[in-house]
Design an enzyme around this catalytic site. Structure first.
Site, PDB file in Angstrom:
ATOM      1  CG  HIS A 189      15.316   4.255   2.956  1.00 17.04           C
ATOM      2  ND1 HIS A 189      15.040   5.247   2.040  1.00 17.04           N
ATOM      3  CD2 HIS A 189      16.495   4.607   3.539  1.00 17.04           C
ATOM      4  CE1 HIS A 189      16.010   6.146   2.045  1.00 17.04           C
ATOM      5  NE2 HIS A 189      16.900   5.768   2.948  1.00 17.04           N
ATOM      6  CD  GLU A 229      24.610 -16.091  11.393  1.00 18.27           C
ATOM      7  OE1 GLU A 229      24.669 -17.133  12.073  1.00 18.27           O
ATOM      8  OE2 GLU A 229      24.212 -16.083  10.203  1.00 18.27           O
ATOM      9  CD1 TRP A 288      14.231 -31.718   7.069  1.00 16.34           C
ATOM     10  CD2 TRP A 288      14.144 -31.538   4.832  1.00 16.34           C
ATOM     11  NE1 TRP A 288      13.932 -30.415   6.757  1.00 16.34           N
ATOM     12  CE2 TRP A 288      13.873 -30.271   5.403  1.00 16.34           C
ATOM     13  CE3 TRP A 288      14.136 -31.664   3.445  1.00 16.34           C
ATOM     14  CZ2 TRP A 288      13.608 -29.139   4.629  1.00 16.34           C
ATOM     15  CZ3 TRP A 288      13.871 -30.546   2.674  1.00 16.34           C
ATOM     16  CH2 TRP A 288      13.606 -29.303   3.259  1.00 16.34           C
ATOM     17  CD  GLU A 302      19.296 -20.698  11.330  1.00 11.89           C
ATOM     18  OE1 GLU A 302      19.671 -21.278  10.302  1.00 11.89           O
ATOM     19  OE2 GLU A 302      20.086 -20.361  12.240  1.00 11.89           O
ATOM     20  CE  LYS A 349      23.248 -19.125  13.839  1.00 10.05           C
ATOM     21  NZ  LYS A 349      22.778 -19.044  12.464  1.00 10.05           N
ATOM     22  CE  LYS A 363      25.627 -27.739  11.426  1.00 14.34           C
ATOM     23  NZ  LYS A 363      25.569 -26.423  12.081  1.00 14.34           N
ATOM     24  NE  ARG A 390      22.837 -36.084   7.430  1.00 17.87           N
ATOM     25  CZ  ARG A 390      23.834 -35.742   6.632  1.00 17.87           C
ATOM     26  NH1 ARG A 390      25.019 -35.463   7.147  1.00 17.87           N
ATOM     27  NH2 ARG A 390      23.668 -35.682   5.340  1.00 17.87           N
ATOM     28  CB  CYS A 409      17.985 -37.609   4.798  1.00 19.37           C
ATOM     29  SG  CYS A 409      16.477 -36.990   4.067  1.00 19.37           S
ATOM     30  CG  ASN A 450      20.148 -39.463   3.052  1.00 19.16           C
ATOM     31  OD1 ASN A 450      19.147 -39.950   3.547  1.00 19.16           O
ATOM     32  ND2 ASN A 450      21.276 -39.286   3.723  1.00 19.16           N
ATOM     33  N   GLY A 451      18.310 -37.721  -0.741  1.00 18.80           N
ATOM     34  CA  GLY A 451      18.366 -37.055  -2.040  1.00 18.80           C
ATOM     35  C   GLY A 451      17.022 -37.011  -2.729  1.00 18.80           C
TER      36      GLY A 451
END
Length: 615
Positions: free
Chosen positions: A511, A488, A75, A495, A492, A610, A27, A2, A101-102
């Site tokens: 395995h 990582e 968001w 995402e 990426k 973000k 964000r 947000c 926000n929150g």
């Protein structure tokens, strides 16, 4: 997540707020809205979608006049992303307007009580409940807006950054913070409000960052009044001079922020060790470590807490600390750490890693560790952020603003800071002699130039990306220091391209994941000539025998893997502990190019934010 933007002053508010919202798009959000006061009434427009959609709607539906306004990118938490649930929200009377926000955790109980008192709600949001609670307090107690906000916030449970104004008193905006960041830009008879300083950097270099449980009444022609929400004590604002500059938050000729930030890594790594690393003199100088050296040297263990990409940097650090400094390390997801009743003592050092410095779960882990007596060291990128303030000591990464939601330079600069710390401890503990210490310092000093060289693989990576852009699954394998890099790399790709990808230790392939390998499965294997090279070669042969497509990241001059892999990307030679700073580069580029070719929004991938300031 947000974004908040507000303005009150002598300029037209609309262009400032819209541009500010665009600056905060990084964000992550799914809807946007704006409210402007034109001197008579409030003009409000909001919509599901992007800020560009808001611009188009606002131009055709409302007056854009006014010297006061607030804007928001949302968001979704409470309620699906749609026009109605978007912010800003009116109170029932239409006098109050809020952005938030929150999360208000006890909103349902408050909503039920307000409903009994005759209030109605058009949205599913906790935010509409909050603005009506403020209105009810203002009406019932007969108080001004600032006091009503304070009383109402003492009744809510949760996290918030809010900005609210009353059209009956259009010369002020009231703001408050708990958990989510909020900055106030101070200009000449004008004030700016934002989630960070980027929306107002071209107007003023002076900013006040609210602390948790602080509120401010911002009035034109008067000094800002700061108070503690809990006890009404006066707080005294500290105006900080911003180090941010406009060029850092623009694309600078690149198609996307993510690509720009990938290419900024040589400079970002250099800036991170600049002033701290003196290879010729054999010195590492880090104030946050030097002042607390005994805490580190006497620690029974180091606990690293982080989320997402920062957690992967923590995993790399586990190898670095245990291998070089011989200190036991545990790496924890911050979101799990806070809930599993962990054993923490005053002999532990907790390192908290966060790009934004605002990650809610990491902040909660910090508070828990401090309550248990542990020494807490923060690694973050944003000066003045909550983690920087809540920790006992720390180190900034100096990566510069990272606008792309998918983190790149934050990862490599976090590893750089943690490497400096581990090397310093290795020297202080007598594990490294002068020669070995100098070797590591010199090689770390050479890393920016080697990252530059690794970036030269970009044209080749783009060709490889074109081959696999339509894949539905991908496997990433690495061993030792490069196992976290495999994690990582997979993150990426997930995402930003929305391709399912998993990272594994190469030996674990047998395995389970080996069952997935066929001629349609691309497998990215990190196979540098350090560490477990022969073992990784064996894993590659196992993939090859099952017709998997192999993309190998190897040390330049490699011969053995070249004969087995379908595609080979070379990186410069370096020490094993520093290989993650190089092997991650082609994986970032691969994800970027695949996402672009698939038509994905690289800088703002769907559903992601973000800065995750709520659980």
């Amino acid at each position: 997540m947000c974004g908040i933007v507000g303005y009150i002053g002598h300029r037209d508010a609309y262009p400032i707020i819209i541009k500010g919202l665009q600056r905060l798009e990084y964000r992550g959000y799914d809807s946007a809205g704006i409210a402007l006061y034109d001197g008579n009434d409030i003009n409000l427009s909001k919509t599901k979608g992007k800020v560009e959609d808001l611009k188009n709607k606002a131009k055709s539906t409302i007056s854009l006049e006014g010297k006061l306004g607030i804007g928001h990118t949302r968001w979704a938490t409470h309620g699906v992303p749609n026009d109605v649930n978007s912010h800003p929200h009116y109170s029932n009377s239409g006098d109050l307007v809020i952005i938030h926000n929150g999360i208000i955790e006890n909103y349902d109980a408050i909503k039920k009580e307000l409903t009994k008192r005759g209030y109605t709600f058009s949205s599913e949001t906790d935010t509409e409940v909050l603005v009506n609670l403020i209105e009810e307090v203002k009406r019932k107690e007969g108080v001004k807006l600032g006091k009503a906000v304070q009383i109402a916030l003492n009744e809510v449970v949760g996290a918030y950054a809010i900005a609210v104004f009353d059209k009956q008193k259009p010369d002020e905006i009231v703001v408050a913070k708990l958990g989510s960041p909020l900055a106030i830009g101070v200009g000449e008879n004008e004030f700016f409000i934002a989630s960070d300083a980027s929306p107002f950097i071209e107007f003023t270099n002076n900013a006040i960052y609210l602390e948790d449980e602080e509120m401010a009444v911002i009035r034109l022609g008067k000094e800002i009044k700061l108070r503690k929400i809990k006890n009404d004590a006066i707080a005294y604002p500290s105006i900080q001079e911003l180090a941010l500059n406009l060029e850092e938050i623009e694309k600078g000729g690149f198609d996307h922020f993510m690509l720009k930030e990938i290419y900024e890594q040589p400079r970002a790594i250099l800036d991170t060790y600049r002033g701290r690393l003196r290879a010729k003199e054999g010195i590492i100088k880090m104030a946050g470590v030097d002042d607390n050296l005994e805490k580190f040297l006497n620690a029974n263990r180091i606990i690293i807490v982080a989320c997402g990409t920062s957690w992967h940097a923590g995993l790399v650090a586990e190898y670095i600390f245990e291998d070089l400094a011989r200190i036991p390390v545990e790496v924890e997801y911050a979101s799990e750490f806070r809930y599993r009743n962990p054993v923490i003592t005053d002999k532990d050092v907790l390192i908290a890693i966060s790009q934004s410095g605002e990650t809610a779960d990491t902040l909660a882990a910090i508070k828990l560790a401090r309550e248990k007596g542990a020494f807490v060291f923060g690694v973050c990128n944003v000066v003045g952020s909550s983690i920087a303030r809540e920790t006992d000591a720390g180190a900034y990464t100096h990566a510069g603003p990272e606008i792309g939601v998918a983190s790149t330079k934050a990862f490599t600069t976090q590893i750089t800071v943690l490497t400096l710390l581990a090397l310093k401890l290795a020297k202080e503990k007598g594990i490294f002699n002068k020669t070995r210490f100098h070797e590591h310092l010199t090689e770390l000093e050479n890393i920016p130039a080697k990252v530059e060289k690794a970036l030269l693989s970009n044209p080749l990576v783009e060709i490889i990306a074109n081959v696999y852009k339509d894949s539905t699954n991908c496997l990433y394998l690495g061993r030792g220091y490069n196992f976290p890099v495999a994690l990582e790399g997979a993150l990426k790709l997930k995402e930003i391209s929305y391709i399912h990808a998993e990272g594994y230790p190469a030996a674990e392939m047998k395995h389970g994941p080996i069952a997935l390998i066929d001629e349609h499965m691309p497998v990215v294997v990190i196979a540098t000539n350090k560490g477990h090279y022969e073992k990784v070669v064996s894993n590659i042969q196992e993939i090859k025998s099952r017709k998997g497509k192999i993309i190998a990241v190897v040390t330049e001059g490699d011969v053995q893997v070249k004969d087995l892999a379908d595609h080979v990307i070379e990186i410069p030679e370096t020490l094993e502990s520093l290989t993650p700073l190089l092997t991650t580069i082609p994986l970032q580029l691969l994800s970027y190019h695949i996402a672009v070719m698939r038509g994905c929004n690289v800088d703002q991938p769907r559903n992601l934010a973000k800065s995750v300031t709520v659980e």
